[in-house]
Every structure is written in structure tokens, then in C-alpha cells.
Design an enzyme around this catalytic site. Sequence first.
Site, short mmCIF file in Angstrom:
data_model
loop_
_atom_site.label_atom_id
_atom_site.label_comp_id
_atom_site.label_asym_id
_atom_site.label_seq_id
_atom_site.Cartn_x
_atom_site.Cartn_y
_atom_site.Cartn_z
N GLY A 110 19.68 -31.83 3.01
CA GLY A 110 20.43 -33.08 3.08
C GLY A 110 21.93 -32.80 3.16
O GLY A 110 22.37 -31.81 3.75
N SER A 111 22.71 -33.65 2.52
CA SER A 111 24.17 -33.54 2.63
C SER A 111 24.77 -32.36 1.89
O SER A 111 25.97 -32.08 2.04
CB SER A 111 24.82 -34.84 2.14
N THR A 112 23.98 -31.64 1.10
CA THR A 112 24.50 -30.42 0.48
C THR A 112 24.79 -29.36 1.53
O THR A 112 25.45 -28.35 1.25
CB THR A 112 23.53 -29.85 -0.57
N PHE A 113 24.30 -29.59 2.75
CA PHE A 113 24.52 -28.69 3.88
C PHE A 113 25.92 -28.85 4.47
O PHE A 113 26.43 -27.94 5.15
CB PHE A 113 23.47 -29.00 4.95
N LYS A 114 26.55 -29.99 4.23
CA LYS A 114 27.81 -30.33 4.91
C LYS A 114 28.97 -29.38 4.60
O LYS A 114 29.76 -29.06 5.51
CB LYS A 114 28.18 -31.78 4.58
#
Length: 632
Positions: free
Chosen positions: A328-332
Site C-alpha cells: 500500500g502507501s508504505t511503498f511511497k
Amino acid sequence: MRLTEFKDHQRELHHFQLRIGIAAAFVLAAFSLLLLRFVYLQIVQYDYYRTKAEDNRISIVPIRPNRGLILDRGGTVLARNYSAYTLEISPGKVNDLEKTINELETIVEIRASDRARFKRLMIEAKGAISLPIRTRLSDEEVARFAVNRYRFPGVDIQARLFRQYPLNELASHVTGYIGRINDRDVARIEEAGLGPNYKGTDHIGKTGLEQSYEGELHGVTGYEQVEVDSAGRGVRTLSRSSPTPGNNLVLTLDIRLQQVAEQAFGDKRGALVAIEPSTGGILAFVSRPGFDPNLFVDGIDPASWDQLNTSSERPMVNRALAGTYPPGSTFKPYMALAALELGKRTPQQTINDPGYFQFGNHRFRDDKPGGHGVVDMYKSIVQSCDTYYYVLGNDLGIDNIARFIGQFGFGAKTGIDVEGEATGVLPSQEWKRRRFKKPEQKKWYPGETISIGIGQGYNTYTPLQMAQAMAALANNGTIYRPHLVNYIENIGSGERSPIEPRIERTIRLKPENLEFIKRALAGVNIEGTGARAFAKAEYTSAGKTGTAQVVAIKQNEKYNEKNVAERHRDHALFIAFAPLESPKIALAVVVENAGFGARAAAPIAREILDYYLLGKHIPQPAAEAPGDESND
């Protein structure tokens, strides 16, 4: 006149002497054969029959070594041994097994579960000398059997060491468990040339550290020569070679932190991994729900085994090690760092977010209706703007993403010192060509890259990989191999063999780029999606919330978790390290089907960091009002 019969005495004497001679020759021949046989047995075959006699008189009995202990970094025992009596049957010495068990039942309690376990052990442990029909006998039961012992050839009382996990479910996926040796274990033991060292040993490590460090924990088997009577029972010990106990494992794990983390999950499913960035030592390793490893020591009963294996909660799956989840957004943050390092963006460059990104005929929606307006890189991380990363993913391209992000260990095994680690998936064009069979499936489509940019699509990683990647950011690009064992302790000598921290690699990153990402991650917890969970924190932390789809939704349909089955709801994620200036701990949290990361995962991380850095518990934040929720 009476005729007198004259006998030929000479002839009769001759016949008598002949018979005597023949008899004497026969006796002499017989005695000669006996003498020859005697010479053969006593002289020619002396060594052979002496050995056989000694074998009948002397029994070589293996002495099992004490298994090493497992302790946390503070000395709390996670796995230990205790002594108890067992009632054991040697199947090869019992004529009627069922009858014997029925008669034993009149002396000691034998439950149906004991019978079922014994039958299963008969199948699993083929060739075993003796098998337990009852374990942990009371003193009274031992005394009752001792009086009736003569009635039961092939049945005996044995003093055995039992493995115990005193904390029950706590850290169960770390310690693992031991179980009785089966055919597959025997094959592995023989293949490794360890057969003699496992003579008399019934158990072996099956999972977790019990399995991975079996060679250290088991020890070296001893032997003693015992003189036995005609019934095969020991009379006296002639000689003894003492066993060498197994080594102790002292872990990097902080069991108090582990307990805080497991309690923070409550009845939720998920995983958490906390790492010391400067060494790679694992501080907490949580997989919820867990299981009680004590169930396996005596041989788990069928009902408990069925319950564990058929449960929809999947308690036997080590989610921290083998569970794979979209980040999810922890990849950003890693996407943003890739853009900076590859020269595709500057921190000041902006986009206008109308609430979606149009790519061909497909509209990729942002989590915020109407969009975030003008967004630069800092704001994209702090407010977790999807549209920014849709555009960025498209600009970077899938292979650039894979090459850069792969440096942090995503999609590769970390090499942690416990078996069963999953690899995960870091997608690329090459990966897709290898993964699929049909030509149309092998092709990478540009639209697939856009989903990758926000941590969706084919992306799947373990919580361990996510925590390692966060530790790498905290440690300025230096990645240590994660490990659970701090040092191995020799019980006899007290000598300690430390597991030295090992640098796997160092990612070359520009200091200004790394500093910018850290500042943005700090902003997440100060003014962004993690601010509510970290309100009034007494330290500065870096963090990133994440929410990962489990089931794709239609293009124009808005996600509403109330209308979705619980197992199809989004996963909540959070990654963090703290303190910002000199990181002591980095972690990743995944809460399955719990919705928004800011709501479900970030509060757990806050509890962990508060306890580890400040030594205190805090109450859970108040529930957010309806509508006051971020997608992360």
C-alpha cells in the site's frame, strides 16, 4: 542217554569282543566329534561367542543429552526442560498389545486420547524401541505400576526430560516447537550422518528456532554399558560416557516488548516486526494469532490438531515470516527516493491533483474526493496523495522501480536465522515473463505500472522485508542481516559465541535526498496521516501509513468497508523508526482486514515505540468520528 550240547566259547568271545570294539569305536568317534566341536566353539569361535555372550549380558544404552534453553535478551526463559515419569511400551516385546493396554488401564489412568496418540506414534515412529502410552505419571501411579511390574513384560517406567514453553502462546512462532521424530526426520538425520547422535532421542525441532538451531540445542548423546538380567532389566552400570548438553540460545528479542506488541493486537490478525537498525537484531517478532507450542511436545491430540489446521484464523501461519501483503502507501517513500536518486523529480516539483489520474480509458482514483490540489513531494508523503504516485510510477517505468527498490530487500529473502521465509514479489518485466505461461500474459502493460506506484498491483512483501527496508532508511542505506539469536552459550564452559552483526549491503544514497525523505516521514507523524496516533509523543519519529486492497473494486465504485465481507476488507499497515535523530528501533505493522492504516496499525506502532523508548503504556486513541478518516 541225554545229548550234551557243547558251545564254541572261543567263537562267542570273538563276537563279544567285536561288538565291544564297534561300540567303543562309535563312542570314541562321538566323543571325538564332541571334542572337535568343543575346540571349534571354545578356540576357533571364541571371540565371536564371547561377544555374543557379552551382548546378552551387557546392554549399550544411549543417554539423551539435556536440550539447550532458549532465553530472551534479558534472560527470561522461553523454552526449558523438566523431568517426569512416563509409562512406556516396547511393541516388539509385547505379544498382545491391546490386551496389555487394557490391563494397564486397571492400574493407571489411560484416556482415549492417550490411546489415539499411541496408535499415531506407532505409525509415525516406526522402529522405535519404546513409545509412551502415558506421560507425566503421578508418584502414586508410579508406585502402583512398580508393584505390578512383573505382570507386564515389555512395559516399563522411564524418567524423561520434557520440553516446556512457560509463556505458552507468547512468541510461539519465534521459539517454534519440538515433536516426535518421524520417518522424514530419520531420513534427514541419516543423510546428515547424525544417526548415532540421535540414538535414544525421541524428539526434534519442527519449526522456529527449535528447528533452525537444532544442531546447537540437541547436544551430544552419551552411552553407558549396563549389565542386564534374563528379563533384560538393568542390574548394574559397568561404564558410562556422559552426554554433552545442548547449548543455550540467547536472543535479541525483548520478551516484554513482544508481550506489549501481542497485546496491542487484541483479537485482530496480523504481524509486526521490530528491528534494531544498527545491528539487525530482532526486537519483536509477532504473528497473530499464535498457538500453544506445549500442545506438540507429547504429540498433539487429533482434535487440537484439526482445530489449529482448519481454523479460518490460520494460527499456524507465521505471518511475520511467510505472510505476504501489498505494501500500500508504505511503498511511497521508496518511490519518492527513487525519483530523487534517478533525477526524475525534485522536492519542489508539483502536480495538480484533481482526485484522479486519467490513463487512456481508465481513471485511477485518488483516496480524497476532489483531490489534494497542488502537491509537491513532501505533501505527497505527508498526506499520502495517490495521484502523485500514479503519475510518478508512469514516469519512472516498472524496471527502474524494480531495480531501485530491490536494493532495499523487497522481493528477496532477508536470510534471517529461522526457516520458512517467503520471498514475496517485486514485479518487473522479467518477473512477469518468468511467472506466466501464455504470451499475452507475459507482456507488461503500462497501466500495470501505475498501480505499482501506490504499492498495489503485483506487489507483495513480508512484514520482515518491510521492517528491514525501514531499518535501511533509518541506518542511512546500510542493511544488516536480520537475526533472532544474539549469542550461543556453552552450558559446560560458559563460553559465549556471539552472532556478529553482518552488513548485507550499503545502498549509495545522496545525503540530501535521504534527509528529505526522513523529514517527510517525520511530517507524517507530526502533521500528516499519522498525526492522530502520535499526538503529544515525547520523541520525534518517522512513519508512513498504508492501506492495501485485498479485493479490487470497480472503477466508478467507492469503497465502503461496511458493505464488504470482513475477510475482503483492506489491510492496515504502518512503518516507522524512532527517534528520528538516532534511530534505535524500526518496525512494520500489518493488521489484516482492519481498514485504514492510520486507524488500526499506527496506534499499535505508537504503543510499541512508547514502551521501547519511554518504558510506558498509553491508552488507545479515541475512535475517530465518522467521515474523519484518511484512506491511509
